[in-house]
Design an enzyme around this catalytic site. Structure first.
Site, PDB file in Angstrom:
ATOM      1  N   HIS A  48     -14.618   6.397  82.934  1.00 60.75           N
ATOM      2  CA  HIS A  48     -14.483   7.091  81.713  1.00 60.75           C
ATOM      3  C   HIS A  48     -13.268   6.463  80.777  1.00 60.75           C
ATOM      4  CE1 HIS A  48     -17.009  10.134  83.984  1.00 60.75           C
ATOM      5  NE2 HIS A  48     -17.756   9.453  83.304  1.00 60.75           N
ATOM      6  N   ASP A  51     -10.435   8.653  82.091  1.00 57.12           N
ATOM      7  CA  ASP A  51     -10.052   8.268  83.547  1.00 57.12           C
ATOM      8  C   ASP A  51      -8.812   7.035  83.340  1.00 57.12           C
ATOM      9  OD1 ASP A  51     -11.792  10.054  85.030  1.00 57.12           O
ATOM     10  OD2 ASP A  51     -13.429   8.103  84.927  1.00 57.12           O
TER      11      ASP A  51
HETATM   12  C1  XUL Z   1     -24.142  12.186  84.532  1.00 61.73           C
HETATM   13  C2  XUL Z   1     -24.055  10.927  84.942  1.00 61.73           C
HETATM   14  C3  XUL Z   1     -22.430  10.593  84.777  1.00 61.73           C
HETATM   15  C4  XUL Z   1     -22.307   9.197  84.085  1.00 61.73           C
HETATM   16  C5  XUL Z   1     -20.927   8.582  84.012  1.00 61.73           C
HETATM   17  O1  XUL Z   1     -25.304  12.521  84.694  1.00 61.73           O
HETATM   18  O2  XUL Z   1     -24.600  10.124  85.584  1.00 61.73           O
HETATM   19  O3  XUL Z   1     -21.874  10.578  85.788  1.00 61.73           O
HETATM   20  O4  XUL Z   1     -22.977   8.305  85.068  1.00 61.73           O
HETATM   21  O5  XUL Z   1     -20.282   9.291  83.119  1.00 61.73           O
END
Ligand code: XUL
Ligand code: MN
Length: 344
Positions: A48, A51
């Site tokens: 992210h 992150d």
């Molecule tokens: C949520 C999901 C998240 C995304 C990354 O359902 O899958 O983990 O993959 O942000």
């Protein structure tokens, strides 16, 4: 030896808190996770934006790039690549009603700022794409926004990202609901339609998460196959899910081994990975898991994937062909079950 390269996100190792109760394990620091990912055989890390650059709101654009360059050195040290950067638009107070299709214009601008910063970070880390998990893009109150307007806002936002950087790829991770009541882009079909409506469809594709497909009542292998047929499967989030309930992110294959086998099989048959794509995992440890087992669900998922890859390598296509010619689907089904049970 697996033919595939694997990736995981730092959020896949977590302290066990859920909507109903607090953490059950100690937080593990970011550097320790990176070292362990490398040790477990992962080739890349998914990020992210926050992150990669924690407290992203408090830095200038230049400072964010500088922080990303520091992270790149760290990744190089562990021999890890960065697969993608995803703007975490569901956590910030600015995005309580979503990002790109928020009812607030200011909040939509903030969402674009995060998307642009994610592209900047991806460039510094050497990642070729950003992932949009459209967590709050939809409605909590159905009448609060028009689905036509909301869909157009998403396309417009993606077009701006494509214009911001002529090389960046935009990968949408579809999910039908949760945390919102109804999403705008719930399946691979939606992703492909959005892609086709953008200014550069060749740079807009999908990330299929097994659990999200199951939550939509769909088969993950067929969703993967659909995106592959369009040449637009940019990554996968493999995991498992026990039916249509909250998003569980279980270890890959633990609920439905046959469905997991077919995901591995369709990836292998279509040479997924030969253009640098990773097999990404998006799995969570159980709340009861002990500190010392914080990575066990990742190891289990990798081991199950590799064992199923070996089964896919042994799949007898001549026998399959004969069964199809004779319309002996009972025979073919039993062959697959025997293969998976180790009887074959
Ligand atoms: C949520 C999901 C998240 C995304 C990354 O359902 O899958 O983990 O993959 O942000
Ligand atoms: Mn995911």
């Amino acid at each position: 030896m697996s033919k595939f390269k694997f990736s995981a996100g730092p959020w896949n190792v977590h302290s066990g808190a859920d909507s109903y109760g607090p953490a059950t394990r100690k937080e593990i620091d970011f550097d320790t996770k990176l070292a362990k990912f490398a040790e477990l055989g992962f080739s890349a890390v998914q990020f992210h934006d926050d992150d990669a650059v924690p407290n992203i709101n408090s830095y200038t654009e230049e400072e964010i790039k500088e922080k990303a360059r520091e992270l790149k050195k760290k990744l190089d040290h562990y021999g890890l690549a960065a697969e993608f950067v995803a703007p975490r638009l569901w956590m910030d107070p600015h995005t309580a009603d979503g990002g790109f299709m928020s009812t607030s214009e200011k909040d939509r601008e903030y969402a674009m700022w995060r998307a642009y910063r994610s592209i900047d970070i991806a460039n510094e880390l050497g990642a070729s794409m950003i992932v949009l998990w459209l967590a709050r893009e939809g409605t909590l109150c159905a009448e609060s926004k028009s689905p036509v307007w909301a869909t157009k806002m998403l396309i417009e936002a993606i077009n701006k990202m494509l214009a911001y950087d002529p090389k960046i790829k935009v990968c949408i991770e579809s999910k039908p609901n949760e945390p919102i009541d109804r999403s705008i882009c719930g399946t691979m079909g939606h992703v492909m339609a959005i892609s086709a409506a953008t200014t550069d469809p060749s740079r807009v594709g999908g990330n299929l998460e097994s659990a999200h497909a199951i939550l939509a009542g769909l088969d993950p292998a067929n969703e993967i196959g659909f995106a592959l047929a369009m040449g637009k499967l940019m990554t996968v989030h493999l995991n498992d899910q026990n039916g249509i309930r909250y998003d569980q992110d279980k270890s890959f294959g633990v609920e439905n081994l046959r469905a997991a086998f077919n995901q591995v099989k369709v990836l292998k048959e279509n040479h997924y990975g030969e253009h640098g794509e990773y097999v990404g995992l998006d799995v969570k440890a159980m709340r009861t898991t002990k500190d010392e087992d914080s990575y066990k669900h990742l190891e289990n998922s990798l081991n199950i994937f590799k064992a199923l890859e070996e089964k896919a390598d042994r799949f007898d296509y001549d026998f399959q062909k004969k069964c199809v010619e004779n319309r002996d689907f009972e025979g073919l089904e039993m062959y697959v079950m025997n293969l998976l049970m180790g009887v074959q």
